[in-house]
Design a protein around this motif. Structure first.
Motif, PDB file in Angstrom:
ATOM      1  N   MET A 127       0.839  -1.189   0.000  1.00 51.21           N
ATOM      2  CA  MET A 127       0.000   0.000   0.000  1.00 51.21           C
ATOM      3  C   MET A 127       0.883   1.252   0.000  1.00 51.21           C
ATOM      4  N   GLU A 128       0.527   2.194  -0.821  1.00 50.48           N
ATOM      5  CA  GLU A 128       1.286   3.433  -0.906  1.00 50.48           C
ATOM      6  C   GLU A 128       1.046   4.312   0.318  1.00 50.48           C
ATOM      7  N   THR A 129       2.059   5.055   0.689  1.00 53.10           N
ATOM      8  CA  THR A 129       1.917   6.002   1.795  1.00 53.10           C
ATOM      9  C   THR A 129       1.100   7.208   1.319  1.00 53.10           C
ATOM     10  N   LEU A 130       0.639   8.005   2.263  1.00 50.04           N
ATOM     11  CA  LEU A 130      -0.080   9.232   1.926  1.00 50.04           C
ATOM     12  C   LEU A 130       0.811  10.128   1.071  1.00 50.04           C
ATOM     13  N   TYR A 131       2.063  10.230   1.414  1.00 47.22           N
ATOM     14  CA  TYR A 131       3.020  11.028   0.655  1.00 47.22           C
ATOM     15  C   TYR A 131       3.071  10.561  -0.800  1.00 47.22           C
ATOM     16  N   GLN A 132       3.154   9.272  -1.013  1.00 46.78           N
ATOM     17  CA  GLN A 132       3.194   8.728  -2.371  1.00 46.78           C
ATOM     18  C   GLN A 132       1.885   8.991  -3.111  1.00 46.78           C
ATOM     19  N   ARG A 133       0.760   8.847  -2.412  1.00 47.67           N
ATOM     20  CA  ARG A 133      -0.544   9.065  -3.050  1.00 47.67           C
ATOM     21  C   ARG A 133      -0.769  10.535  -3.410  1.00 47.67           C
ATOM     22  N   LEU A 134      -0.047  11.439  -2.752  1.00 50.53           N
ATOM     23  CA  LEU A 134      -0.096  12.870  -3.101  1.00 50.53           C
ATOM     24  C   LEU A 134       0.954  13.207  -4.158  1.00 50.53           C
ATOM     25  N   ASN A 135       1.608  12.173  -4.694  1.00 47.78           N
ATOM     26  CA  ASN A 135       2.639  12.302  -5.733  1.00 47.78           C
ATOM     27  C   ASN A 135       3.903  12.999  -5.249  1.00 47.78           C
ATOM     28  N   GLY A 136       4.254  12.712  -3.991  1.00 43.62           N
ATOM     29  CA  GLY A 136       5.514  13.187  -3.444  1.00 43.62           C
ATOM     30  C   GLY A 136       5.619  14.700  -3.390  1.00 43.62           C
ATOM     31  N   LYS A 137       6.845  15.160  -3.261  1.00 45.74           N
ATOM     32  CA  LYS A 137       7.081  16.595  -3.119  1.00 45.74           C
ATOM     33  C   LYS A 137       6.573  17.364  -4.339  1.00 45.74           C
ATOM     34  N   GLU A 138       6.733  16.806  -5.518  1.00 44.68           N
ATOM     35  CA  GLU A 138       6.294  17.501  -6.736  1.00 44.68           C
ATOM     36  C   GLU A 138       4.779  17.683  -6.739  1.00 44.68           C
ATOM     37  N   GLY A 139       4.052  16.628  -6.404  1.00 44.19           N
ATOM     38  CA  GLY A 139       2.591  16.722  -6.356  1.00 44.19           C
ATOM     39  C   GLY A 139       2.122  17.669  -5.270  1.00 44.19           C
ATOM     40  N   ILE A 140       2.745  17.582  -4.108  1.00 46.80           N
ATOM     41  CA  ILE A 140       2.385  18.458  -2.991  1.00 46.80           C
ATOM     42  C   ILE A 140       2.691  19.909  -3.345  1.00 46.80           C
ATOM     43  N   THR A 141       3.796  20.160  -4.020  1.00 50.55           N
ATOM     44  CA  THR A 141       4.130  21.523  -4.440  1.00 50.55           C
ATOM     45  C   THR A 141       3.046  22.071  -5.371  1.00 50.55           C
ATOM     46  N   ARG A 142       2.571  21.254  -6.292  1.00 50.32           N
ATOM     47  CA  ARG A 142       1.499  21.702  -7.196  1.00 50.32           C
ATOM     48  C   ARG A 142       0.212  21.973  -6.419  1.00 50.32           C
ATOM     49  N   ILE A 143      -0.107  21.120  -5.456  1.00 51.01           N
ATOM     50  CA  ILE A 143      -1.304  21.315  -4.632  1.00 51.01           C
ATOM     51  C   ILE A 143      -1.197  22.628  -3.858  1.00 51.01           C
ATOM     52  N   VAL A 144      -0.046  22.876  -3.238  1.00 48.18           N
ATOM     53  CA  VAL A 144       0.156  24.117  -2.476  1.00 48.18           C
ATOM     54  C   VAL A 144       0.048  25.321  -3.403  1.00 48.18           C
ATOM     55  N   ASP A 145       0.682  25.264  -4.570  1.00 53.22           N
ATOM     56  CA  ASP A 145       0.570  26.369  -5.527  1.00 53.22           C
ATOM     57  C   ASP A 145      -0.891  26.626  -5.885  1.00 53.22           C
ATOM     58  N   ASP A 146      -1.647  25.548  -6.118  1.00 52.15           N
ATOM     59  CA  ASP A 146      -3.067  25.670  -6.455  1.00 52.15           C
ATOM     60  C   ASP A 146      -3.848  26.340  -5.333  1.00 52.15           C
ATOM     61  N   PHE A 147      -3.657  25.850  -4.106  1.00 53.89           N
ATOM     62  CA  PHE A 147      -4.498  26.408  -3.047  1.00 53.89           C
ATOM     63  C   PHE A 147      -4.062  27.792  -2.602  1.00 53.89           C
ATOM     64  N   VAL A 148      -2.798  28.126  -2.711  1.00 52.21           N
ATOM     65  CA  VAL A 148      -2.385  29.502  -2.392  1.00 52.21           C
ATOM     66  C   VAL A 148      -2.976  30.468  -3.421  1.00 52.21           C
ATOM     67  N   ALA A 149      -2.961  30.094  -4.688  1.00 54.12           N
ATOM     68  CA  ALA A 149      -3.589  30.935  -5.720  1.00 54.12           C
ATOM     69  C   ALA A 149      -5.081  31.090  -5.433  1.00 54.12           C
ATOM     70  N   ALA A 150      -5.718  30.011  -4.997  1.00 51.43           N
ATOM     71  CA  ALA A 150      -7.147  30.081  -4.657  1.00 51.43           C
ATOM     72  C   ALA A 150      -7.375  30.980  -3.448  1.00 51.43           C
ATOM     73  N   HIS A 151      -6.499  30.893  -2.439  1.00 51.79           N
ATOM     74  CA  HIS A 151      -6.619  31.764  -1.256  1.00 51.79           C
ATOM     75  C   HIS A 151      -6.566  33.236  -1.661  1.00 51.79           C
ATOM     76  N   LEU A 152      -5.678  33.560  -2.604  1.00 48.95           N
ATOM     77  CA  LEU A 152      -5.516  34.949  -3.036  1.00 48.95           C
ATOM     78  C   LEU A 152      -6.711  35.460  -3.837  1.00 48.95           C
ATOM     79  N   ALA A 153      -7.553  34.546  -4.302  1.00 46.01           N
ATOM     80  CA  ALA A 153      -8.750  34.930  -5.054  1.00 46.01           C
ATOM     81  C   ALA A 153     -10.031  34.758  -4.240  1.00 46.01           C
TER      82      ALA A 153
END
Length: 119
Positions: free
Chosen positions: A1-27
């Protein structure tokens, strides 16, 4: 079974998620003013990536303040907290995160609610 980190696609996936939600916060009218006043948004994003990576079981260390210290004196309302949560969920959805994984992240974030709201 994959870890939560792996299911979020590691640092690259998490970085994209953070970029997405910070942009959403600003709007997002409910919280936009709080995020427009952040002096170093890139630092805030880095801390978000570190926090999510470490919390999801990744190898990165979180070097920021704990949630209580980071939010102390901000008097964050329940509505603001929920707006942030909605933006985070939308970011995960945008990046193709499955519902079960989103549920795990939501549960982790809700466990921190007491350290964020009205402190």
């Amino acid at each position: 079974m994959e870890t939560l980190y792996q299911r979020l696609n590691g640092k690259e996936g998490i970085t994209r998620i953070v970029d997405d939600f910070v942009a959403a916060h600003l709007a997002n009218p409910a919280i936009k003013a709080r995020f427009e006043n952040v002096k170093d948004i890139d630092h805030a994003k880095r801390m978000g990536v570190e926090f999510m990576c470490a919390g999801a079981g990744g190898p990165q260390a979180y070097t920021g303040k704990d949630m209580l210290e980071a939010h102390k004196g901000m008097n964050i309302s329940e509505q603001e907290y929920l707006a942030v949560m909605d933006d985070i969920v939308a970011g995960m959805t945008h990046e193709g995160v499955d519902d079960a994984t989103k549920g795990e992240v939501i549960a982790i974030l809700y466990s921190l609610k007491g350290d964020i709201i009205r402190v």
